[in-house]
Design a protein around this motif. Structure first.
Motif, PDB file in Angstrom:
ATOM      1  N   ALA A 162      12.981  51.985  33.155  1.00 19.31           N
ATOM      2  CA  ALA A 162      14.096  51.983  32.199  1.00 19.31           C
ATOM      3  C   ALA A 162      13.578  52.111  30.772  1.00 19.31           C
ATOM      4  CB  ALA A 162      14.921  50.712  32.353  1.00 19.31           C
ATOM      5  N   ASP A 163      12.593  51.300  30.414  1.00 19.11           N
ATOM      6  CA  ASP A 163      12.010  51.390  29.062  1.00 19.11           C
ATOM      7  C   ASP A 163      11.574  52.820  28.762  1.00 19.11           C
ATOM      8  OD1 ASP A 163      12.192  48.607  28.815  1.00 19.11           O
ATOM      9  OD2 ASP A 163      10.127  48.288  29.497  1.00 19.11           O
ATOM     10  N   ALA A 164      11.029  53.461  29.777  1.00 16.63           N
ATOM     11  CA  ALA A 164      10.454  54.792  29.589  1.00 16.63           C
ATOM     12  C   ALA A 164      11.497  55.890  29.588  1.00 16.63           C
ATOM     13  CB  ALA A 164       9.417  55.053  30.680  1.00 16.63           C
ATOM     14  N   SER A 165      12.743  55.547  29.873  1.00 11.81           N
ATOM     15  CA  SER A 165      13.778  56.582  30.032  1.00 11.81           C
ATOM     16  C   SER A 165      14.781  56.651  28.894  1.00 11.81           C
ATOM     17  CB  SER A 165      14.551  56.342  31.335  1.00 11.81           C
ATOM     18  OG  SER A 165      13.709  56.467  32.446  1.00 11.81           O
ATOM     19  N   VAL A 166      15.017  55.544  28.220  1.00 12.67           N
ATOM     20  CA  VAL A 166      16.113  55.488  27.246  1.00 12.67           C
ATOM     21  C   VAL A 166      15.686  56.059  25.901  1.00 12.67           C
ATOM     22  CG1 VAL A 166      17.526  53.898  25.886  1.00 12.67           C
ATOM     23  CG2 VAL A 166      17.387  53.636  28.364  1.00 12.67           C
ATOM     24  N   GLN A 167      16.614  56.761  25.265  1.00 13.59           N
ATOM     25  CA  GLN A 167      16.394  57.341  23.931  1.00 13.59           C
ATOM     26  C   GLN A 167      17.306  56.588  22.961  1.00 13.59           C
ATOM     27  OE1 GLN A 167      17.730  61.460  23.617  1.00 13.59           O
ATOM     28  NE2 GLN A 167      16.211  61.876  22.052  1.00 13.59           N
ATOM     29  N   ALA A 168      16.688  55.826  22.079  1.00 13.33           N
ATOM     30  CA  ALA A 168      17.504  54.949  21.232  1.00 13.33           C
ATOM     31  C   ALA A 168      18.137  55.680  20.059  1.00 13.33           C
ATOM     32  CB  ALA A 168      16.662  53.778  20.727  1.00 13.33           C
ATOM     33  N   MET A 169      17.586  56.778  19.657  1.00 18.92           N
ATOM     34  CA  MET A 169      18.193  57.597  18.593  1.00 18.92           C
ATOM     35  C   MET A 169      17.705  59.032  18.765  1.00 18.92           C
ATOM     36  SD  MET A 169      16.091  56.845  15.067  1.00 18.92           S
ATOM     37  CE  MET A 169      14.281  56.970  15.041  1.00 18.92           C
ATOM     38  N   PRO A 170      18.448  60.002  18.232  1.00 10.87           N
ATOM     39  CA  PRO A 170      18.073  61.400  18.451  1.00 10.87           C
ATOM     40  C   PRO A 170      16.682  61.752  17.918  1.00 10.87           C
ATOM     41  CG  PRO A 170      20.319  61.262  17.611  1.00 10.87           C
ATOM     42  CD  PRO A 170      19.739  59.882  17.530  1.00 10.87           C
ATOM     43  N   ASP A 171      16.228  61.086  16.859  1.00  7.41           N
ATOM     44  CA  ASP A 171      14.896  61.377  16.313  1.00  7.41           C
ATOM     45  C   ASP A 171      13.772  60.977  17.264  1.00  7.41           C
ATOM     46  OD1 ASP A 171      15.896  62.411  13.995  1.00  7.41           O
ATOM     47  OD2 ASP A 171      15.556  60.632  12.773  1.00  7.41           O
ATOM     48  N   ALA A 172      14.053  60.027  18.118  1.00  8.33           N
ATOM     49  CA  ALA A 172      13.005  59.507  19.006  1.00  8.33           C
ATOM     50  C   ALA A 172      13.143  60.118  20.395  1.00  8.33           C
ATOM     51  CB  ALA A 172      13.125  57.985  19.095  1.00  8.33           C
ATOM     52  N   SER A 173      12.078  60.024  21.162  1.00  8.32           N
ATOM     53  CA  SER A 173      12.100  60.516  22.538  1.00  8.32           C
ATOM     54  C   SER A 173      11.677  59.390  23.472  1.00  8.32           C
ATOM     55  CB  SER A 173      11.135  61.691  22.705  1.00  8.32           C
ATOM     56  OG  SER A 173      11.559  62.787  21.944  1.00  8.32           O
ATOM     57  N   PRO A 174      12.128  59.454  24.729  1.00 10.41           N
ATOM     58  CA  PRO A 174      11.701  58.447  25.703  1.00 10.41           C
ATOM     59  C   PRO A 174      10.223  58.597  26.032  1.00 10.41           C
ATOM     60  CG  PRO A 174      13.666  59.641  26.469  1.00 10.41           C
ATOM     61  CD  PRO A 174      13.125  60.384  25.285  1.00 10.41           C
TER      62      PRO A 174
END
Lengths: 421, 421, 421, 421
Positions: free
Chosen positions: C31-43
Motif C-alpha cells: 500500500a505504501d508503495a502504491s499510493v500517490q499523495a499528490m500529482p507532483d509525486a509518484s508511488p
C-alpha cells in the motif's frame, strides 16, 4: 382560427410588453447594458436582443413573407439555449458583445416589433400562439433583466443605485403576526386548468394527495432571519442539507445576498434597485437560496411548503389583488375562509417550495423548438411559487412554476414556512 | 534641483502623453471601454483611470497642497498592484465598473491633468521624477490599451474593426531574404547607460559574456510560420518545451492568436486593429507565445536570441529610425558594419528572447511604492525586446526590458531567430 | 570501444545502484508503495518500475537479442514523459496501479537486472552509455522515492515514521556563525569539464561573467527562519515576488512544509523521514520554496546566489567531503583560501539559486529519446545546487543542475544567502 | 425491552454481517484496499474501518463500560460525514491512509466485533437498535465496497479481474419480450409499513396518488442500448436534459461506464468484477447515469417510473424470490395478477426512478447523530429502487430508497421503462 377580438388583444399585449421591456432599460448606459457580472446573469442588451430574436426566429422567419433578418449574424449571438436552432454564443460569453451597441439593439427591437405588426393580420394560429408565448417569454426576461442589473450594480464597489424607487417596496405597513393556516388535504387537483395562457410545464392538471398541513400566513422577515444568524444558524451543520453546508462553507455564506455590514460590523443594510438602504426588520427577507431557506425552516421547527400545498392555497386568492373573495361570495364554501389570512402570496417574493422541478404526470413538452422551453431543465432545480415585485402583473398565476438551482439567490426569493398537522 | 528648461520639457511631455492616451480612446463606446474580455486584459476605461490615479496617488497627494481627491473611492478602484497603497479591486473584476462612466473617467483625467499643471512649478525634484515615471508608465498603458481592445474585439463573434488604419502596417515592402548577422562576443556591457530615462530593471549597466553567435537579419514571416504548421509543427512534441506542449494541447493551439480559417478551412486571414484582413505571407508573424516561438526556432534549427545578444546588436541601431550610423561616421568601427543588415529591430514587434526576466547583478528596486513597479515580477516570465507598432516612439530604446509569461500572446509579439557560431 | 576495466566498473555500479533502490523500498508495504499523495509525486512502486523500464526500453530492446519484454503492457504504464516512446499513463494516475503488486514489480526488476548482466558483455558502446545514463537516472529516482514517501506519510494524519534514522541528520554539531565569503569575479568558466559523467544540461562548459559578490558560509537555520516568521515575513507583501505572494495567500502558506505547531500553537516540530521531531534551531531550514527563499533573502538584506556564483565556489570543494584541499596543496592558489569557510555546500540540502533553468550557450540535447531528458523542461523552473541528504553520494558534483518550479518544496531544499560586494 | 430471542437473532445477524464484509475483502492486497480511484469512491480498507467505527462510536462508547478505543485517532480517520461527531478526514483524502495497514484494520474489526459480543447482553434497547442500524449500514457499505473496487480495477490500464464469478451473473437465460404491465392507480399507500427494519427516510407510510400508467416487464438490455447508440442517442440534444447534455459533452460520454471497444472500434466488451468480458445483448444494461436513463427513455417514447409506481408494483412481489404469490393464494386479488409478469424487480440492478430524493410527508429524521444518516442528502439526487446483484439479500425490500446524483453511474444501475396510460 383566431377571432378578430382575440387577435386585437394579442397585438395590443405584444406592443405593450415590448414597450415595457424598453422602459426597464431606460437610464442604463451602453456599458451598464453590456457587462455580464456572473455567468448566471445576462447583460440587459442581451435580454433586449434575445427576446427580439425569439419573435424573429419563431414567427417572422416562417410567417413574414419577404422579411429579411435584421442581421443574419444575430441568430448566433442571441439564441439562448435552443439546440434545435443551431450553435450559439456560449452563455458565459454574452458579456463580450460591446457591439452591437445598445442603440443598434434598440433598432433591432423596433424593426422586429414593426415587422410583427405589419404581418400580424395574416399569421396562422400556431404563429399567433408563438407570439403569445413570446410575450410571456419576454415577461420572464423583464424580471431577469431587473435581477441581473441589480446583480451587476451590486458587484460594483460604488454600489450605484439603479432606480430611485425600489420595485415592490411595499413594506411601510406594520409587521403582522404569523398565523398558521390549515390547508386542504386529501386528493386535490393542481396544474393549469386551461383558462388563459400557461407554460407546458404547468400541465396537465392532475390529482395529487395532500397530507394535513398548515402554511404560514406571511413570509419570513428580516428580523426573524437576523435571529437565525444570531443563533448561529450559519454555523450549525445540523440545520443544513449536506450540499447546502458545503456550498455555504465554500462560498463563505453568512447572510442573505446583498446584506451589508455597517461600520460597527453589524448587519444593518442591504443593496437593491435603489442602491443601499437600511434593513427593515419587518420586511420579508429576500435573496436567500433554497439551502438557506431550508436551514432556516429546520431551525424554526418547520419546513418549506410543497408546490401542491402552495398552489392549493394560492388558487383561493386572486393573483393580482392577493385577495380572497370571501365566504359571502357565491360558490366559496365556508371551509375555505381561513385562506383569507394568507398574505404576500403573490407579487412580493418568489417562495421556495420543497418540491423538485419535475414533470407532472402525463407531461408532454410543446412541439418544435419551443419544446426546449421547460422540460429539459427538469433535474436538480427546485420550484418557486407566487411571483415577485419584479414579476409583471399579468405573469402571475396560481399554477405558475418558477425554478432555480438550490444555491441561486440573485432572484427576488423569499421564504414561507409550512408544517405538518 | 531641476532646471527650468528640463521642467518645461517634462511638462510638455506630460501634456502630450496625456493627450495621446485620450486620442487612443476616441471612437470607443462606453461599453467598449468597460468590458474585460479576459483576466490578463483591462478595460480601456480602467487604463484611462489607472494612469490618472498614478499621478494623483504619487504626485498630487504629497505635492499639491489643498488638492482634494476627485473621488476618494477611486483609490480602491484604480490602484493596480501596489500593495503598499492598500487594498484594491481584484484584477479580474475590473470589467464590473460600468460606473463611473467613460465620460466621468475623462473628467477625472482632466481634473488631474489640470492639477498637475497648476502645481507643477513648485514640485520638488523627486515628484518631478515621479511625473517622468508616470509618463513612461502611461505610455506602457497606451500599448496595453491597444492590445486589450484588440483582444476584446477579437473575442466578439462580429469581429468589429477598431481603427481603419492598422498600427504599424508597414508590410507593403517586398520580403527580404534572411541573412545571419554575427554579433559581438566576449565581455560586453549591457543595461541602461544613464542617458535619459530608464526603468529600474534596466540597471545597473554591467558586464556579461557573449559566446559567438549570429542574429537573423529580419523577423520570421507568416509564410515561414505557415510552413511550420504545414510541417506538423503543432503536432510534434519533440519541438516543444514540456510546459509549452501541455499548454498547446490543453488550449487546442494550432496557429498564432487571431489567425483565421477561410471557408475552405485554410489559414487565410487574421484579426487585428483594422478587423479581419488577409494574411500577408512576407509580413512578420505576430501574436505568438514564447512556447510557440521556441518551438518554431527548434524546428528551424535555430534558437531565440538572449537579451544580451539582442541589446548588444540593438545598441548599434537608432531606436527611432532603426538605422545604422554607418562605418563612415566617426567612432563607428568597421567591425560593426554587419549590424547595418539588421531590420525590424525596433517598433515592429516585440521579440521574444531566450532570457528569463531576472534582476541584473546589483539590481536595486526604486524606493517607495514605485519600487513595486518591476522587481516583484521577476519569476516565471521571459524578456522581450524592441518595441512594437503599438509602442510609443519615445518609449523604445536598446536597454528596454519588456516581459510576459511564456503562454501569453495577445501582445504584438514576434520572433527573431539566432544561432550559435 | 569501452575497455574491459571501464566495463567492469560500469557493471558493478549498475548492480550496486539497482540494489540501493531496492534497499530504499525495504519496510514499505504494498500500500505504501502504491499510493500517490499528490500529482507532483509518484508511488514508490512506480519509481521501482520506471527505472527498470528505462533499461528495458533503451538498452534491452535494442541490445539484447531474444529478450522478450517482461510484460508488454508495462511500456505504457512505466514510461514517464518520453513522447518519442509513445502514449503512456498520465502522471496523475500513477497511483491507480495497485496491480502489478510490489512483489511483481520486484520480479520485473530482477528480470531486467539479470538480462542486463547477461547481455552486458556484447553491448555496443552507445548502449553502455545508456546504462551509465540509466544509473544516474535511477539515482535521481532514489532521491524522489524518498521525498515522495515522506510526502505520503506527511499527508497521513497518523504521521507514520518511515525510517528510524533520518537521512543526513547531521545537525548534532553546534551552530556556526555566518561569514561572508567573497567569490571570484570577472570571466569564469562553468559547466561540466568533461571528466566523468554529466547530464547534457551541464554542458557545454563556457565562460560567464561574475560581478563582485560574496556567499554565506552556511545555510539559513530554523532559528533564523523563525525570526523571519516572527517579524511578519509571511504577511509582508513587500518582501515577496508577485507570483510568490499570490501562491502564499492562496495556499495559506505560513511556514516551511512539514513544520508543525505544538499544543500551544507555536511552531515547535517538524515532520520528516523519522516521523515527527522537535525543531532544532541551529539546523538548516528545509522544505522551503523558491518564493519563500527569495522573500527571506530580501528580508535579510541579501539575495540568492546565481548558479554561476555557486558553481565557481563549489568547484573549489570536494563534493564527497565538502572539504577544501587547502592552500598547502600544490596548485591551489592562496587566493582561494577563503572558500575553505564554506560549509554545507554538498549533500545537506539543495540550495535554491536565483538562476532560471535555461540552456547554456551552445547547449545541444542528447540524441534520441533520451534527448527529452532535460532540455524540454527549460522554462519556468529555477536551478538548485549542491545535493541533499537524500542524494546518492556519487550523484553530487559542482556542475550538477537540479531544477524545480518556484512553488515546489517537497524536496530537501534549503537556502544559502549571497550578496553584492 | 428486547426479548431474548430477538436479541439472539440480532447478535447472530451482527456476527454474520461482520463476517460477510471480511469475506468480500478476501483476495485484495493491502494496496488494492488502500487506493481511492475517485473522490466518490472509498478504499476497501476505509469501508472496513468505517463500518467498525460506527459500532465503536455509537454503541461501545456509551454502552461498554471500560471499553478503551482501539486507537483514539481512528475517530478522526473513519468518521464519514457525521458533523455531530466532530472533524474528520476529508472524503477525497481517504486514499492517503496506507497506514493503518489492512491487517491492522482487520485487527480493529475483530476487536470491536468481540467487544460488541462481550457487552451485548447488557445493552439497553436504544443501543440494540443502533446495532441493528449498524448492520444495515454495514450492508450498504458491502455494496459500496464492491462498486468501489470494481471502479479501482476499471481505472487500472491492466483491467485486473477481482472475482472469477461476477456477482449476479444471471444472464444465461434467454431474453424475454418486453410487456407493459398496468399498475394500480388512484390513492395508494407507500412507505415502510412497520414490519421489520427500515431507514428513517422510508417513513412515514403515507398516501400518494397514482395516475394510470404501466411498467415494463423487464429491464432495458444491452442490445436495446446499443440501438440507442447506433441511432445517435448520445449526439441528439433533443433527447437530453440540459444538465445531462452538458455532462455528457464535457465528459465525452458515449456509452455506459465500463463498456469497451474492440480492436475494430466497435462496442463489444465490458469491464466488471470478473474483469473484461463480452457484451451479452440480452443482459440488462448496467452502469448508466440518470441522465442517460432519462434520455434513453425519451428516445424509446417512454419515461422512467416514479418511486411510488415502482413501490406499488414491487410490493406485490417477494424481494428475495422476486416471485408473485399468485392469484390462487388467499388474499391476493385477481386484479393483481398482471404483476406476475414483472421480472428483475429485485436484486439485479438498481433502477433509476423519475423521483427526486425528498422527504416523505411527515418525515422526521432519527434522533441523535444518526439523524444525519439520510435526511441531509435530500437535494439534487434521484431515487433508485430494487437492489442490485451486489446488494445483500436481506437488504432488499419494496420500500427501500437508494439515492445518487444524476451523473453517477459506478453503482450497479439499470433502467426499467414506464409509460402513461
Amino acid at each position: 382560427m383566431v377571432d378578430l377580438d382575440t387577435g386585437k388583444l394579442l397585438l395590443a399585449r405584444f406592443v405593450s410588453v415590448r414597450a415595457r421591456t424598453e422602459q426597464l432599460a431606460e437610464g442604463l448606459s451602453d456599458a451598464d447594458a453590456s457587462v455580464q457580472a456572473m455567468p448566471d446573469a445576462s447583460p440587459t442588451k442581451w435580454h433586449l436582443a434575445h427576446t427580439t430574436w425569439f419573435f424573429e426566429a419563431f414567427v417572422l422567419r416562417e410567417g413574414a413573407a419577404g422579411y429579411a433578418p435584421f442581421d443574419s449574424r444575430y441568430h448566433y449571438l442571441f439564441n439562448s439555449y435552443y439546440e434545435a436552432e443551431g450553435p450559439r454564443l456560449a452563455r458565459h460569453l454574452r458579456g463580450l458583445l460591446t457591439r452591437p451597441s445598445l442603440e443598434k439593439v434598440m433598432e433591432y427591437r423596433s424593426c422586429v416589433t414593426e415587422a410583427i405588426r405589419t404581418h400580424f393580420t395574416g399569421l396562422p394560429s400556431h404563429l399567433l400562439e408563438l407570439i403569445e408565448l413570446g410575450c410571456h417569454h419576454e415577461e420572464q426576461h423583464q424580471e431577469l433583466l431587473q435581477t441581473d442589473i441589480v446583480n451587476l450594480f451590486g458587484s460594483n464597489p460604488l454600489l450605484p443605485a439603479w432606480h430611485p424607487e425600489e420595485p415592490g417596496a411595499s413594506v411601510s405597513s406594520e409587521p403582522s403576526e404569523l398565523r398558521w393556516v390549515a390547508g386542504r388535504c386529501g386528493a386535490v387537483e393542481i396544474g393549469h386548468d386551461g383558462a388563459g395562457f400557461a407554460f407546458d410545464c404547468e400541465t396537465p392538471r392532475h390529482t395529487t394527495w395532500l397530507a394535513p398541513h398548515a402554511l404560514a400566513s406571511r413570509l419570513v422577515t428580516n428580523a426573524e432571519w437576523r435571529a437565525f444568524i444570531d443563533a448561529g444558524g450559519y454555523q450549525n451543520a445540523d440545520l443544513w442539507l449536506s450540499d447546502g453546508w458545503a456550498w455555504a462553507k465554500e462560498n463563505l455564506i453568512e447572510a442573505p445576498l446583498y446584506w451589508r455590514r455597517g461600520v460597527d460590523g453589524d448587519w444593518s443594510g442591504q443593496f437593491g434597485p435603489r442602491g443601499t438602504s437600511a434593513l427593515v426588520g419587518h420586511a420579508p427577507v429576500r435573496h436567500v437560496s433554497y439551502y438557506e431557506a431550508d436551514a432556516f425552516a429546520r431551525w424554526a421547527g418547520a419546513r418549506l411548503p410543497t408546490e401542491a400545498e402552495w398552489e392549493t392555497a394560492g388558487s383561493h386568492l386572486h393573483p393580482l389583488t392577493g385577495g380572497f373573495p370571501g365566504p359571502s361570495e357565491p360558490g366559496i364554501p365556508e371551509a375555505n375562509a381561513p385562506y383569507a389570512f394568507l398574505q404576500q402570496m403573490y407579487g412580493e417574493l418568489w417562495q421556495w417550495t420543497a418540491s423538485a422541478y419535475l414533470p407532472y404526470p402525463g407531461f408532454r413538452p410543446a412541439a418544435g423548438a419551443v419544446g426546449e422551453y421547460n422540460g429539459k431543465f427538469m433535474s436538480g432545480q427546485f420550484v418557486l411559487r407566487g411571483g415577485s415585485c419584479a414579476t409583471p402583473r399579468g405573469h402571475v398565476r396560481a399554477s405558475y412554476r418558477n425554478f432555480f438551482y438550490p444555491h441561486q439567490r440573485w432572484q427576488f426569493t423569499g421564504v414561507r414556512l409550512a408544517k405538518d398537522l
